[in-house]
Design a protein around this motif. Structure first.
Motif, PDB file in Angstrom:
ATOM      1  N   UNK A 234       0.759  -1.423   0.152  1.00  0.00           N
ATOM      2  CA  UNK A 234      -0.017   0.142   0.228  1.00  0.00           C
ATOM      3  C   UNK A 234       0.725   1.369  -0.050  1.00  0.00           C
ATOM      4  N   UNK A 235       1.931   1.414   0.631  1.00  0.00           N
ATOM      5  CA  UNK A 235       2.862   2.416   0.954  1.00  0.00           C
ATOM      6  C   UNK A 235       3.690   2.618  -0.706  1.00  0.00           C
ATOM      7  N   UNK A 240      -1.031   4.447   0.985  1.00  0.00           N
ATOM      8  CA  UNK A 240      -0.910   4.938   2.378  1.00  0.00           C
ATOM      9  C   UNK A 240       0.242   5.560   2.447  1.00  0.00           C
ATOM     10  N   UNK A 241       0.092   6.532   3.469  1.00  0.00           N
ATOM     11  CA  UNK A 241       1.296   7.021   3.843  1.00  0.00           C
ATOM     12  C   UNK A 241       1.420   6.837   5.580  1.00  0.00           C
ATOM     13  N   UNK A 242       2.295   6.149   6.059  1.00  0.00           N
ATOM     14  CA  UNK A 242       2.408   5.692   7.429  1.00  0.00           C
ATOM     15  C   UNK A 242       2.322   6.781   8.441  1.00  0.00           C
ATOM     16  N   UNK A 243       2.451   8.209   8.146  1.00  0.00           N
ATOM     17  CA  UNK A 243       2.306   9.315   9.012  1.00  0.00           C
ATOM     18  C   UNK A 243       0.734   9.215   9.493  1.00  0.00           C
ATOM     19  N   UNK A 244      -0.316   8.393   8.716  1.00  0.00           N
ATOM     20  CA  UNK A 244      -1.712   8.829   9.051  1.00  0.00           C
ATOM     21  C   UNK A 244      -1.869   8.544  10.457  1.00  0.00           C
ATOM     22  N   UNK A 245      -1.214   7.630  10.967  1.00  0.00           N
ATOM     23  CA  UNK A 245      -1.332   7.029  12.470  1.00  0.00           C
ATOM     24  C   UNK A 245      -0.939   8.213  13.430  1.00  0.00           C
ATOM     25  N   UNK A 246      -0.261   9.254  13.009  1.00  0.00           N
ATOM     26  CA  UNK A 246      -0.317  10.550  13.923  1.00  0.00           C
ATOM     27  C   UNK A 246      -1.231  11.379  14.019  1.00  0.00           C
ATOM     28  N   UNK A 247      -2.354  10.837  13.227  1.00  0.00           N
ATOM     29  CA  UNK A 247      -3.787  11.690  13.272  1.00  0.00           C
ATOM     30  C   UNK A 247      -4.766  10.915  14.070  1.00  0.00           C
ATOM     31  N   UNK A 286       8.464   7.265   7.583  1.00  0.00           N
ATOM     32  CA  UNK A 286       7.816   8.386   7.217  1.00  0.00           C
ATOM     33  C   UNK A 286       8.347   9.302   6.040  1.00  0.00           C
ATOM     34  N   UNK A 287       7.361   9.956   5.133  1.00  0.00           N
ATOM     35  CA  UNK A 287       7.928  10.654   4.362  1.00  0.00           C
ATOM     36  C   UNK A 287       8.487   9.635   2.873  1.00  0.00           C
ATOM     37  N   UNK A 288       7.828   8.642   2.811  1.00  0.00           N
ATOM     38  CA  UNK A 288       8.383   7.818   1.796  1.00  0.00           C
ATOM     39  C   UNK A 288       7.924   8.549   0.596  1.00  0.00           C
ATOM     40  N   UNK A 292      15.438   4.986  -3.757  1.00  0.00           N
ATOM     41  CA  UNK A 292      16.013   3.726  -3.319  1.00  0.00           C
ATOM     42  C   UNK A 292      16.176   3.696  -1.956  1.00  0.00           C
ATOM     43  N   UNK A 293      16.734   4.947  -1.414  1.00  0.00           N
ATOM     44  CA  UNK A 293      16.998   4.939   0.173  1.00  0.00           C
ATOM     45  C   UNK A 293      15.621   4.648   0.850  1.00  0.00           C
ATOM     46  N   UNK A 294      14.284   5.207   0.462  1.00  0.00           N
ATOM     47  CA  UNK A 294      12.965   4.947   0.872  1.00  0.00           C
ATOM     48  C   UNK A 294      12.688   3.674   0.899  1.00  0.00           C
ATOM     49  N   UNK A 295      12.978   3.158  -0.319  1.00  0.00           N
ATOM     50  CA  UNK A 295      12.513   1.691  -0.405  1.00  0.00           C
ATOM     51  C   UNK A 295      13.453   0.890   0.627  1.00  0.00           C
ATOM     52  N   UNK A 296      14.535   0.877   0.660  1.00  0.00           N
ATOM     53  CA  UNK A 296      15.224   0.100   1.597  1.00  0.00           C
ATOM     54  C   UNK A 296      14.773   0.357   3.102  1.00  0.00           C
TER      55      UNK A 296
END
Length: 432
Positions: A234-235, A240-247, A286-288, A292-296
Motif C-alpha cells: 500500500x505504501x 497509504x502514508x504511515x504518517x496517518x497514525x499521527x492523526x 515516514x515521508x516515503x 532507493x533509500x526510501x524503499x530500503x
C-alpha cells in the motif's frame, strides 16, 4: 493465533512424529529413502498445478495492477519462508510446516476474497464455499497425483496425515464454525460435508476443534506476512502514508475497520497502545518518496517487524514449554497479546486504506458478477463447458447438488485472467 496453553491435550510425546503421522490415505509402494515422507509432501505441493495458478490470482490487488504488487503465489512463498523458520525454531519438522504454508491458499478462487464471497453465495444451498475447505478438497481429491487403486477414487496429492493436518486452519465443518469474539458468525470452516471421510481420517487422535502446532505456526506466518506486506504494498503503491497514525481521526478509522473486519479479538485500548508503539518506534517509515533509500528503509521495516512478531511468539512459547522440540499436539503456539495487537493494527491499516475503499468500486462489483455469471452458464452447458477432469467428475456426480459442486470446483480453479477470458467467451449480456 492462540495465547492459551495446551494443558490436558492428548497426543504423542513432545518432539516426536509417529508412524501414524507419516501414514497416507492411500498406501503407496515404497519410495526411495533419499527423502523423508514430509520432504516428499512439500515437493508434491511445490510441483502442483494449483500452486502455479496462484501466480495469476489476486492477493489484495489484482496481479495486473503493477509490477510490484504481490500475487497469491508470491505471498505463499513468503509465508512458507516465515513459517519454515518459525517452526524450525520450535522443533517442528520444517518440511511439514513448509508444506502447510505452501498449501494454505491453494483453494482461493479468482479475485481473492471478492471471488470467495461470490462463490459462497451461489453455493449456499450445497454447503457454501470457503477457501480453506477448498484447499483440503484440492489436496485430497482434485489435484492430480494419486488414484486409490481399490476404489478408483482420486486421492489428490495423498499427503501424510501430519502435513494434511498442518494445512487445516479451521478444523471443523460449516455447521460447527465458532463465533468471532464479538459474537458474530465467523463463516470460516475447513471441510465440506462430502469430504468428511478423509477429514475424519486426518484428524484421528486430534482433540476436536484444536489445531496442531504446525497449523498454528502456518496461521501465524500467514498473519504476519500479509499484515506486514499488505502495508508495504500500500505504501509503495501510493495508497497509504504511515504518517496517518499521527492523526487521531485516522487512528479512530483504523480502529473501526479493525473491529468490523476482524471482530473483537482485543480491547480498543490494546489496539490504540499498539498504534502508539508502532508509530513511535524508529522503524516506522515516514515521508516515503520512492527513492532507493526510501524503499530500503521500508523493506528494513517489514523485515524487522516480521522478526519482532515471530521472535515474540517463539520466546513466549518457549517460556511456557521449555527448550525441547515441540510438535503436533504436544504444545500450543503462544502469541503475546501485544504482538497480536500490532498485527491487527497493520491489518486494520490495510483494510482502512486499501480493502474497504475498493468495496464500492465498480471493478469489484463486476468481479463478483463475473463469478456468478460463470457458475450459471457453466452449469447450464455442463459437461461440455467443463475441462475434461471436471467433466468426468460431473458425469459421476450423484445428484444436482453434487453437479453444482463440480461446477463450483471448476470456476474456483480458474485464475483472474482465465475467469475473465471464460466470461468474455461464454457469457453474452448487455453491459449494465
Amino acid at each position: 493465533m492462540s495465547a492459551h496453553p495446551a494443558e490436558g491435550l492428548p497426543g504423542p510425546p513432545v518432539g516426536s512424529y509417529t508412524d501414524a503421522d507419516r501414514d497416507r490415505w492411500c498406501v503407496e509402494a515404497p519410495k526411495s529413502k533419499q527423502r523423508t515422507p514430509f520432504e516428499r509432501d512439500r515437493a508434491r505441493i511445490l510441483h502442483s498445478s494449483a500452486l502455479r495458478r496462484l501466480g495469476a490470482k489476486t492477493q489484495v490487488l489484482g496481479p495486473a495492477t503493477d509490477d510490484f504488487v504481490r500475487t497469491r503465489l508470491t505471498h505463499t512463498l513468503e509465508v512458507a519462508q516465515v513459517g519454515r523458520e518459525l517452526g524450525k525454531a520450535l522443533g517442528c519438522d520444517p518440511d511439514v510446516v513448509d508444506a502447510a504454508c505452501l498449501a494454505h491458499d491453494l483453494g482461493h478462487p479468482p479475485f481473492g476474497h471478492n471471488g470467495e464471497r461470490a462463490l459462497a453465495g451461489v453455493a449456499a444451498e450445497i454447503g457454501g464455499f470457503e477457501g480453506n475447505a477448498q484447499t483440503l478438497r484440492l489436496l485430497t481429491r482434485l489435484e492430480p497425483k494419486v488414484v486409490d487403486p481399490a476404489t478408483g477414487r482420486a486421492a489428490g496429492l495423498n499427503l501424510t496425515r501430519a502435513s494434511l493436518d498442518a494445512s487445516v486452519k479451521y478444523p471443523w465443518g460449516g455447521t460447527e464454525a465458532p463465533l468471532r469474539p464479538d459474537g458474530t458468525p465467523s463463516g470460516k470452516f475447513g471441510v465440506y460435508a462430502d469430504d468428511a471421510e478423509v477429514f475424519a481420517w486426518l484428524r484421528e487422535g486430534a482433540p476436536a476443534g484444536v489445531r496442531c502446532l504446525e497449523a498454528e505456526v502456518m496461521d501465524l506466518a500467514d498473519d504476519v506476512s500479509y499484515s506486514v506486506h499488505d502495508v508495504e504494498d500500500a505504501v509503495v503503491g501510493g495508497r497509504l502514508e504511515l504518517e496517518v497514525l499521527d492523526d487521531g481521526g485516522a487512528r479512530d478509522r483504523v480502529l473501526a475497520e479493525t473491529r468490523t473486519w476482524f471482530g473483537g479479538q482485543l480491547e480498543d485500548a490494546e489496539l490504540l497502545e499498539a498504534m502508539e508503539r508502532l508509530r513511535g518506534g524508529e522503524l516506522w517509515v515516514r515521508g516515503h518518496g520512492g527513492s532507493r533509500r526510501d524503499l530500503a528503509a521500508l523493506k528494513d521495516m517489514t523485515s524487522q517487524l516480521i522478526g519482532r512478531f515471530c521472535g515474540a511468539a517463539i520466546d513466549a512459547t518457549r517460556e511456557r514449554y521449555g527448550t525441547g522440540p515441540l510438535t503436533r499436539y504436544g504444545a500450543r503456539l503462544v502469541v503475546p497479546r501485544q504482538t497480536l495487537a500490532e498485527i491487527l493494527v497493520l491489518k486494520g491499516l490495510a483494510v482502512a486504506y486499501v480493502m474497504a475503499p475498493r468495496e464500492a468500486e465498480p471493478l469489484y462489483r463486476r468481479q463478483r458478477e463475473v463469478i456468478e455469471d460463470l457458475v450459471q452458464v457453466v452449469a447450464e452447458r455442463a459437461p461440455v463447458a467443463l475441462e475434461p477432469a471436471f467433466a468426468a467428475d460431473w458425469a459421476q456426480a450423484a445428484d444436482d447438488a453434487a453437479r453444482l459442486r463440480v461446477v463450483v470446483d471448476q470456476v474456483a480453479s480458474l485464475t483472474d485472467v482465465s475467469a475473465a477470458e471464460w466470461h468474455a467467451r461464454m457469457v453474452r449480456r448487455v453491459d449494465r
